[in-house]
Scaffold this motif. Structure first.
Motif, PDB file in Angstrom:
ATOM      1  N   LEU A   3      44.796  48.441  26.748  1.00 48.92           N
ATOM      2  CA  LEU A   3      44.105  47.760  27.951  1.00 48.92           C
ATOM      3  C   LEU A   3      42.552  47.355  27.309  1.00 48.92           C
ATOM      4  O   LEU A   3      42.319  48.144  26.388  1.00 48.92           O
ATOM      5  CB  LEU A   3      43.824  48.456  29.090  1.00 48.92           C
ATOM      6  CG  LEU A   3      43.293  49.423  29.304  1.00 48.92           C
ATOM      7  CD1 LEU A   3      41.887  49.476  29.805  1.00 48.92           C
ATOM      8  CD2 LEU A   3      43.795  50.521  30.270  1.00 48.92           C
ATOM      9  N   THR A   4      42.218  46.413  27.652  1.00 48.37           N
ATOM     10  CA  THR A   4      40.603  45.896  27.358  1.00 48.37           C
ATOM     11  C   THR A   4      39.724  46.052  28.458  1.00 48.37           C
ATOM     12  O   THR A   4      40.072  45.451  29.437  1.00 48.37           O
ATOM     13  CB  THR A   4      40.762  44.611  26.748  1.00 48.37           C
ATOM     14  OG1 THR A   4      41.774  44.445  25.730  1.00 48.37           O
ATOM     15  CG2 THR A   4      39.288  44.078  26.125  1.00 48.37           C
ATOM     16  N   ILE A   5      38.566  46.596  28.256  1.00 48.94           N
ATOM     17  CA  ILE A   5      37.696  47.047  29.133  1.00 48.94           C
ATOM     18  C   ILE A   5      36.495  46.070  28.976  1.00 48.94           C
ATOM     19  O   ILE A   5      35.931  45.934  27.824  1.00 48.94           O
ATOM     20  CB  ILE A   5      37.368  48.126  29.279  1.00 48.94           C
ATOM     21  CG1 ILE A   5      38.738  49.011  29.444  1.00 48.94           C
ATOM     22  CG2 ILE A   5      36.234  48.410  30.336  1.00 48.94           C
ATOM     23  CD1 ILE A   5      38.138  50.474  28.886  1.00 48.94           C
ATOM     24  N   LEU A  16      39.500  44.753  33.684  1.00 46.44           N
ATOM     25  CA  LEU A  16      40.405  45.381  32.671  1.00 46.44           C
ATOM     26  C   LEU A  16      41.481  44.549  32.684  1.00 46.44           C
ATOM     27  O   LEU A  16      42.146  43.886  33.290  1.00 46.44           O
ATOM     28  CB  LEU A  16      41.092  46.686  33.356  1.00 46.44           C
ATOM     29  CG  LEU A  16      40.097  47.809  33.827  1.00 46.44           C
ATOM     30  CD1 LEU A  16      40.719  48.806  34.834  1.00 46.44           C
ATOM     31  CD2 LEU A  16      39.447  48.258  32.602  1.00 46.44           C
ATOM     32  N   GLN A  17      41.736  44.159  31.092  1.00 47.07           N
ATOM     33  CA  GLN A  17      43.000  43.434  30.958  1.00 47.07           C
ATOM     34  C   GLN A  17      43.905  44.311  30.347  1.00 47.07           C
ATOM     35  O   GLN A  17      43.838  44.957  29.371  1.00 47.07           O
ATOM     36  CB  GLN A  17      42.379  42.414  29.721  1.00 47.07           C
ATOM     37  CG  GLN A  17      41.725  41.066  30.507  1.00 47.07           C
ATOM     38  CD  GLN A  17      41.283  40.255  29.160  1.00 47.07           C
ATOM     39  OE1 GLN A  17      40.720  40.712  28.226  1.00 47.07           O
ATOM     40  NE2 GLN A  17      41.457  38.934  29.300  1.00 47.07           N
ATOM     41  N   LEU A  18      45.092  44.314  31.059  1.00 45.03           N
ATOM     42  CA  LEU A  18      46.333  45.143  30.506  1.00 45.03           C
ATOM     43  C   LEU A  18      47.135  44.437  29.743  1.00 45.03           C
ATOM     44  O   LEU A  18      47.193  43.122  29.515  1.00 45.03           O
ATOM     45  CB  LEU A  18      47.042  45.502  31.700  1.00 45.03           C
ATOM     46  CG  LEU A  18      46.027  46.466  32.915  1.00 45.03           C
ATOM     47  CD1 LEU A  18      46.373  46.335  34.236  1.00 45.03           C
ATOM     48  CD2 LEU A  18      46.285  47.723  32.449  1.00 45.03           C
ATOM     49  N   GLY A  19      47.919  45.344  28.792  1.00 49.76           N
ATOM     50  CA  GLY A  19      48.926  44.810  27.963  1.00 49.76           C
ATOM     51  C   GLY A  19      50.224  44.424  28.696  1.00 49.76           C
ATOM     52  O   GLY A  19      50.374  44.492  29.898  1.00 49.76           O
ATOM     53  N   ILE A  46      41.340  43.119  37.716  1.00 49.72           N
ATOM     54  CA  ILE A  46      42.459  43.453  37.102  1.00 49.72           C
ATOM     55  C   ILE A  46      43.437  42.561  36.540  1.00 49.72           C
ATOM     56  O   ILE A  46      43.979  41.764  37.335  1.00 49.72           O
ATOM     57  CB  ILE A  46      43.372  44.748  37.904  1.00 49.72           C
ATOM     58  CG1 ILE A  46      42.457  45.689  38.233  1.00 49.72           C
ATOM     59  CG2 ILE A  46      44.391  45.532  37.002  1.00 49.72           C
ATOM     60  CD1 ILE A  46      41.736  46.753  37.574  1.00 49.72           C
ATOM     61  N   ASP A  47      43.109  42.173  35.398  1.00 52.38           N
ATOM     62  CA  ASP A  47      43.803  40.893  34.883  1.00 52.38           C
ATOM     63  C   ASP A  47      45.410  41.412  34.440  1.00 52.38           C
ATOM     64  O   ASP A  47      45.562  42.165  33.280  1.00 52.38           O
ATOM     65  CB  ASP A  47      43.059  40.435  33.545  1.00 52.38           C
ATOM     66  CG  ASP A  47      43.758  39.028  33.233  1.00 52.38           C
ATOM     67  OD1 ASP A  47      44.926  38.533  33.277  1.00 52.38           O
ATOM     68  OD2 ASP A  47      43.069  38.429  32.449  1.00 52.38           O
ATOM     69  N   HIS A  77      40.112  42.698  42.697  1.00 55.20           N
ATOM     70  CA  HIS A  77      40.996  41.517  42.564  1.00 55.20           C
ATOM     71  C   HIS A  77      42.092  41.593  41.519  1.00 55.20           C
ATOM     72  O   HIS A  77      41.926  42.277  40.446  1.00 55.20           O
ATOM     73  CB  HIS A  77      40.063  40.245  42.077  1.00 55.20           C
ATOM     74  CG  HIS A  77      39.007  40.078  42.977  1.00 55.20           C
ATOM     75  ND1 HIS A  77      39.125  38.724  44.006  1.00 55.20           N
ATOM     76  CD2 HIS A  77      37.987  40.538  43.318  1.00 55.20           C
ATOM     77  CE1 HIS A  77      38.123  38.705  44.738  1.00 55.20           C
ATOM     78  NE2 HIS A  77      37.560  39.789  44.426  1.00 55.20           N
ATOM     79  N   LEU A  78      43.424  41.143  41.816  1.00 54.57           N
ATOM     80  CA  LEU A  78      44.606  41.282  40.902  1.00 54.57           C
ATOM     81  C   LEU A  78      44.666  39.757  40.486  1.00 54.57           C
ATOM     82  O   LEU A  78      44.929  39.396  41.261  1.00 54.57           O
ATOM     83  CB  LEU A  78      45.782  42.033  41.305  1.00 54.57           C
ATOM     84  CG  LEU A  78      45.447  43.546  42.099  1.00 54.57           C
ATOM     85  CD1 LEU A  78      46.777  43.984  42.422  1.00 54.57           C
ATOM     86  CD2 LEU A  78      44.780  44.418  41.061  1.00 54.57           C
ATOM     87  N   VAL A  79      44.429  39.648  39.181  1.00 51.17           N
ATOM     88  CA  VAL A  79      44.542  38.042  38.812  1.00 51.17           C
ATOM     89  C   VAL A  79      45.730  37.951  37.768  1.00 51.17           C
ATOM     90  O   VAL A  79      46.228  38.722  37.158  1.00 51.17           O
ATOM     91  CB  VAL A  79      43.171  37.822  38.261  1.00 51.17           C
ATOM     92  CG1 VAL A  79      41.984  37.890  38.998  1.00 51.17           C
ATOM     93  CG2 VAL A  79      42.659  38.397  36.819  1.00 51.17           C
TER      94      VAL A  79
END
Length: 101
Positions: A3-5, A16-19, A46-47, A77-79
């Motif tokens: 994940l990227t923060i 947060l960009q999750l894998g 949360i991407d 937000h869950l995007v």
């Protein structure tokens, strides 16, 4: 790290960009990024664009984030949710606790 923060200090927004896999394998990173000894943000994004699998521990992490954020005015937000994942989140009632995009 799966994940990227990114924290926008001006907007007090933690992104947060999750894998590919949002599961127990990212628990420690997720916890350290937004549930540990870090100050609460005013807004969380949360991407989920790259996520192609999600398990019950991921749902638990999202609920812990909701609890950690505490304030009902805090936006979470869950995007970039694909249709299958969106269906799972709605069936689980997560659309009542999070803004789904």
């Amino acid at each position: 790290m799966s994940l990227t923060i990114h924290h926008d200090n001006e907007q007090d927004c933690l992104t947060l960009q999750l894998g590919e896999h949002f599961d127990f394998s990212v628990h420690r990173d997720f916890h350290d990024a937004c549930l540990g000894e870090v100050p609460r943000a005013r807004r969380y994004v949360i991407d989920l664009e790259a996520v192609n699998s999600m398990d019950s521990s991921a749902l638990g992490m999202l609920l812990l984030l909701r609890e950690h954020a505490g304030d009902e005015r805090t936006e979470i937000h869950l995007v970039n949710i694909d249709s299958a994942l969106r269906g799972t989140l709605r069936v689980a009632g997560f659309d009542r606790f999070f803004v789904l995009h």
